[in-house]
Write a protein that holds these residues in place. Structure first.
Motif, PDB file in Angstrom:
ATOM      1  N   ASP A   1       2.575   7.519  -8.464  1.00 41.64           N
ATOM      2  CA  ASP A   1       3.724   7.324  -9.349  1.00 41.64           C
ATOM      3  C   ASP A   1       4.979   6.990  -8.889  1.00 41.64           C
ATOM      4  OD1 ASP A   1       1.890   7.591 -11.592  1.00 41.64           O
ATOM      5  OD2 ASP A   1       2.386   9.656 -11.868  1.00 41.64           O
ATOM      6  N   ASP A   2       5.058   7.314  -7.494  1.00 41.11           N
ATOM      7  CA  ASP A   2       6.121   7.013  -6.568  1.00 41.11           C
ATOM      8  C   ASP A   2       6.563   5.403  -6.712  1.00 41.11           C
ATOM      9  OD1 ASP A   2       7.986   6.515  -4.345  1.00 41.11           O
ATOM     10  OD2 ASP A   2       7.654   8.426  -3.672  1.00 41.11           O
ATOM     11  N   GLU A   3       7.892   5.102  -7.106  1.00 41.32           N
ATOM     12  CA  GLU A   3       8.225   3.822  -7.244  1.00 41.32           C
ATOM     13  C   GLU A   3       8.047   2.948  -5.939  1.00 41.32           C
ATOM     14  OE1 GLU A   3      12.993   3.964  -6.339  1.00 41.32           O
ATOM     15  OE2 GLU A   3      12.224   3.647  -8.248  1.00 41.32           O
ATOM     16  N   ARG A   4       8.122   3.801  -4.701  1.00 39.89           N
ATOM     17  CA  ARG A   4       7.706   2.991  -3.520  1.00 39.89           C
ATOM     18  C   ARG A   4       6.299   2.552  -3.335  1.00 39.89           C
ATOM     19  NH1 ARG A   4       9.750   7.660   0.508  1.00 39.89           N
ATOM     20  NH2 ARG A   4       8.664   8.783  -1.305  1.00 39.89           N
ATOM     21  N   VAL A   5       5.460   3.508  -3.813  1.00 43.01           N
ATOM     22  CA  VAL A   5       4.120   2.956  -3.749  1.00 43.01           C
ATOM     23  C   VAL A   5       3.794   2.158  -4.642  1.00 43.01           C
ATOM     24  CG1 VAL A   5       1.761   4.042  -4.044  1.00 43.01           C
ATOM     25  CG2 VAL A   5       3.461   5.251  -2.736  1.00 43.01           C
ATOM     26  N   GLN A   6       4.405   2.152  -5.902  1.00 42.13           N
ATOM     27  CA  GLN A   6       4.191   1.237  -6.831  1.00 42.13           C
ATOM     28  C   GLN A   6       4.568  -0.011  -6.586  1.00 42.13           C
ATOM     29  OE1 GLN A   6       2.693   1.269  -9.969  1.00 42.13           O
ATOM     30  NE2 GLN A   6       1.842   3.381  -9.172  1.00 42.13           N
ATOM     31  N   GLY A   7       5.780  -0.180  -6.141  1.00 41.27           N
ATOM     32  CA  GLY A   7       6.106  -1.739  -5.355  1.00 41.27           C
ATOM     33  C   GLY A   7       5.081  -1.925  -4.347  1.00 41.27           C
ATOM     34  N   LEU A   8       4.437  -1.051  -3.579  1.00 41.22           N
ATOM     35  CA  LEU A   8       3.597  -1.582  -2.457  1.00 41.22           C
ATOM     36  C   LEU A   8       2.308  -2.264  -3.246  1.00 41.22           C
ATOM     37  CD1 LEU A   8       2.846  -1.811   0.624  1.00 41.22           C
ATOM     38  CD2 LEU A   8       1.912   0.413   0.288  1.00 41.22           C
ATOM     39  N   ILE A   9       1.730  -1.412  -4.254  1.00 41.40           N
ATOM     40  CA  ILE A   9       0.533  -1.755  -5.095  1.00 41.40           C
ATOM     41  C   ILE A   9       0.724  -2.988  -5.575  1.00 41.40           C
ATOM     42  CG2 ILE A   9      -0.707  -1.158  -7.162  1.00 41.40           C
ATOM     43  CD1 ILE A   9      -0.420   1.795  -6.181  1.00 41.40           C
ATOM     44  N   THR A  10       2.035  -3.343  -6.211  1.00 43.50           N
ATOM     45  CA  THR A  10       2.134  -4.594  -6.732  1.00 43.50           C
ATOM     46  C   THR A  10       2.268  -5.811  -5.827  1.00 43.50           C
ATOM     47  OG1 THR A  10       3.555  -3.291  -8.699  1.00 43.50           O
ATOM     48  CG2 THR A  10       3.925  -5.885  -8.316  1.00 43.50           C
ATOM     49  N   GLU A  11       2.901  -5.576  -4.881  1.00 40.96           N
ATOM     50  CA  GLU A  11       3.121  -6.578  -3.968  1.00 40.96           C
ATOM     51  C   GLU A  11       1.799  -7.009  -3.264  1.00 40.96           C
ATOM     52  OE1 GLU A  11       5.214  -7.822   0.563  1.00 40.96           O
ATOM     53  OE2 GLU A  11       6.009  -5.994  -0.839  1.00 40.96           O
ATOM     54  N   LEU A  12       0.965  -6.122  -3.059  1.00 44.07           N
ATOM     55  CA  LEU A  12      -0.385  -6.316  -2.402  1.00 44.07           C
ATOM     56  C   LEU A  12      -1.533  -6.528  -3.265  1.00 44.07           C
ATOM     57  CD1 LEU A  12       0.002  -4.158   0.879  1.00 44.07           C
ATOM     58  CD2 LEU A  12       0.471  -6.607   0.610  1.00 44.07           C
ATOM     59  N   ASP A  13      -1.350  -6.146  -4.380  1.00 42.40           N
ATOM     60  CA  ASP A  13      -2.088  -6.426  -5.579  1.00 42.40           C
ATOM     61  C   ASP A  13      -3.594  -5.476  -5.236  1.00 42.40           C
ATOM     62  OD1 ASP A  13      -3.588  -7.161  -7.952  1.00 42.40           O
ATOM     63  OD2 ASP A  13      -4.350  -8.973  -7.001  1.00 42.40           O
TER      64      ASP A  13
ATOM     65  N   ALA B   1       4.686  -4.312   4.872  1.00 45.71           N
ATOM     66  CA  ALA B   1       5.105  -3.966   3.448  1.00 45.71           C
ATOM     67  C   ALA B   1       5.146  -2.384   3.390  1.00 45.71           C
ATOM     68  CB  ALA B   1       3.863  -4.589   2.726  1.00 45.71           C
ATOM     69  N   ILE B   2       4.434  -1.733   4.109  1.00 44.01           N
ATOM     70  CA  ILE B   2       4.620  -0.249   3.900  1.00 44.01           C
ATOM     71  C   ILE B   2       6.060   0.033   4.357  1.00 44.01           C
ATOM     72  CG2 ILE B   2       3.801   1.970   4.870  1.00 44.01           C
ATOM     73  CD1 ILE B   2       0.850   0.642   4.981  1.00 44.01           C
ATOM     74  N   GLU B   3       6.530  -0.487   5.634  1.00 46.15           N
ATOM     75  CA  GLU B   3       7.720  -0.238   6.248  1.00 46.15           C
ATOM     76  C   GLU B   3       8.877  -0.832   5.121  1.00 46.15           C
ATOM     77  OE1 GLU B   3       7.556  -1.827   9.637  1.00 46.15           O
ATOM     78  OE2 GLU B   3       6.494  -0.086  10.915  1.00 46.15           O
ATOM     79  N   ARG B   4       8.591  -2.023   4.625  1.00 45.36           N
ATOM     80  CA  ARG B   4       9.696  -2.422   3.663  1.00 45.36           C
ATOM     81  C   ARG B   4      10.021  -1.549   2.472  1.00 45.36           C
ATOM     82  NH1 ARG B   4       7.948  -7.268   4.239  1.00 45.36           N
ATOM     83  NH2 ARG B   4       6.317  -7.283   2.506  1.00 45.36           N
ATOM     84  N   HIS B   5       8.762  -1.104   1.927  1.00 49.48           N
ATOM     85  CA  HIS B   5       8.995  -0.332   0.655  1.00 49.48           C
ATOM     86  C   HIS B   5       9.194   1.220   0.873  1.00 49.48           C
ATOM     87  CE1 HIS B   5       7.812  -3.150  -2.491  1.00 49.48           C
ATOM     88  NE2 HIS B   5       6.850  -3.616  -1.261  1.00 49.48           N
ATOM     89  N   GLY B   6       9.163   1.556   2.399  1.00 51.42           N
ATOM     90  CA  GLY B   6       9.231   3.053   2.723  1.00 51.42           C
ATOM     91  C   GLY B   6       8.170   3.833   2.010  1.00 51.42           C
TER      92      GLY B   6
END
Length: 449
Positions: A92-104, A137-142
């Motif tokens: 539920d971390d917004e950083r992980v959610q951002g990664l999940i969305t970007e990489l589908d 992408a991992i590094e970009r989202h932290g």
């Protein structure tokens, strides 16, 4: 620095029966093996060629693990193509959610390992071939996310030459051995289905742990690149304790490639089946030198299920002090995981061995002699390839063959002194060793070449 030869913990119980002339002749091959391991870290062209070959051999095999490589200032880190790993608490971390969305991506649970999840592409392998992009992408989202690592062995980490034929075969002990055997599980490439007539490895093979030997990319009457690795490793354990209750679990294919997810499943299976000593002859460095989360979760679950479990893991052949996992989990689970580095045949620190403050002990890893498989070596490994007959024995070099000596020695101590837990037996075993900085307690069990 000069180091005294490590003491033999079982005295003269494992004599080298080869004539001196045979040992001298075989030593030349061992020197080539050890010399190549010492140069392997700096030999990027060789490593690139090996990894290119491995990827080409499995390119059209959807049943095999597909991997990518990420530069790591030495040995590349190999990762499962298209798969990331996250702690379930971070989903539920917004950083992980951002990664999940970007990489589908979508979360995919792991059996029994409730604390971690795999993140896999939705409906395609669109991350395949894009590990650097995923890393960016991992590094970009932290995001606190990593990869599902490959835990390679065989030609990937042992270099040119492979095993060599030897005259060092041991006769199987004829007399009964007293005591109650401790179940020992070897997680590796599986074991050959050959029914040997020399008494070794009887009754271990099953349909689920078969090493096919010649299957990648398709049968060609040549041994695959890591064929026989498991047969060799489990033979080392049995030499040290011929009465051991041995089980083989296959987590790597016959080219020596398996994922930490595959290893985790086999760790769980082995512990569920009652194993209390695990022998692991594989490992990986990581991008951040931190432990791979799936392996960490698997070990934590295994230790919770079996608090007296002892995991004996090879330290690796990287000739540096960067941690190699699962061996380096010795620092997180010091009561249950031991990391085994290698000594030369003379019982002194092997310069090609991984080493560091995370190493618990060391034993001979040069020119170890053990059971091998019938077949002809691929010219990719050695040209011309050696030919191994039925009931074959071979000499091989690597920490892969130091670790099972310690596993076998612990099993022997537990059988001879049933009141000991595996950890107590291990502590007793290495108490007489020589302390060597970054190589732990140095002992010898089987002779090298």
């Amino acid at each position: 620095m000069d180091h005294p030869a490590a003491p033999a913990v079982f005295g003269t119980d494992y004599p080298d029966r080869r004539p001196a002339a045979a040992v001298q002749a075989e030593r030349a091959a061992v020197e080539r093996q050890a010399g190549h391991l010492a140069r392997l870290r700096a030999d990027q062209p060789y490593r690139d060629n090996v990894l290119d070959t491995l990827q080409q051999r499995r390119a059209r095999r959807g049943d095999l693990v597909s991997f990518e490589r990420i530069p790591n200032g030495g040995f590349d880190v190999l990762v499962v193509a298209g798969v990331l790993v996250a702690d379930r608490r971070h989903l539920d971390d917004e950083r992980v959610q951002g990664l999940i969305t970007e990489l589908d991506l979508e979360p995919s649970p792991l059996s029994r390992l409730t604390g971690v999840v795999r993140l896999t592409p939705r409906g395609s392998d669109r991350l395949t071939g894009r590990a650097p992009e995923a890393l960016a992408a991992i590094e970009r989202h932290g995001a606190p996310v990593t990869f599902d690592h490959i835990t390679p062995l065989g030609i990937v980490m042992k270099g040119k030459g492979g095993p060599n034929p030897t005259t060092g075969a041991r006769p199987f002990p004829s007399g009964p051995l007293t005591g109650v055997p401790t179940p020992v599980a070897v997680i590796d490439t599986g074991i050959s289905d050959e029914v040997r007539s020399d008494g070794w490895l009887a009754g271990i093979h099953s349909a689920t742990n078969d090493d096919p030997l010649d299957a990648i990319p398709q049968p060609d009457n040549l041994l695959d690149l890591a064929a026989g690795h498991g047969t060799f490793a489990i033979g080392v354990v049995q030499q040290v304790d011929p009465a051991a209750d041995l089980r083989m679990y296959r987590a790597m294919d016959s080219d020596g490639i398996g994922s930490e997810s595959d290893v985790a499943q086999q760790i769980q299976a082995a512990v569920d089946d009652g194993a209390r000593i695990l022998s692991l002859s594989f490992g990986t460095q990581t991008l951040d030198d931190q432990g791979p989360p799936i392996l960490r979760a698997a070990l934590a679950q295994a230790i919770a299920d079996a608090p007296d479990l002892l995991v004996v893991a090879a330290a690796g052949n990287c000739s540096d002090d960067r941690p190699v996992y699962p061996a380096a989990f010795s620092q997180e689970f010091p009561d249950n995981v031991v990391a085994v580095a290698a000594l030369t045949a003379a019982g002194t620190p092997a310069p090609w061995s991984s080493h560091g403050p995370w190493v618990t002990c060391s034993t001979v890893g040069e020119g170890v002699v053990s059971t091998y498989v019938e077949g002809t070596e691929s010219p990719i490994v050695q040209n011309p390839g050696d030919v191994f007959p039925p009931n074959a024995w071979a000499g091989w070099t690597g920490t892969s063959f130091a670790a099972p000596q310690i596993a076998g020695a612990v099993a022997r101590r537990c059988r001879e002194q049933p009141s000991l837990t595996p950890k107590q037996a291990f502590d007793q075993l290495i108490a007489a060793g020589n302390p060597v900085q970054y190589y732990g307690q140095a002992v010898t069990v089987l002779p090298g070449t």
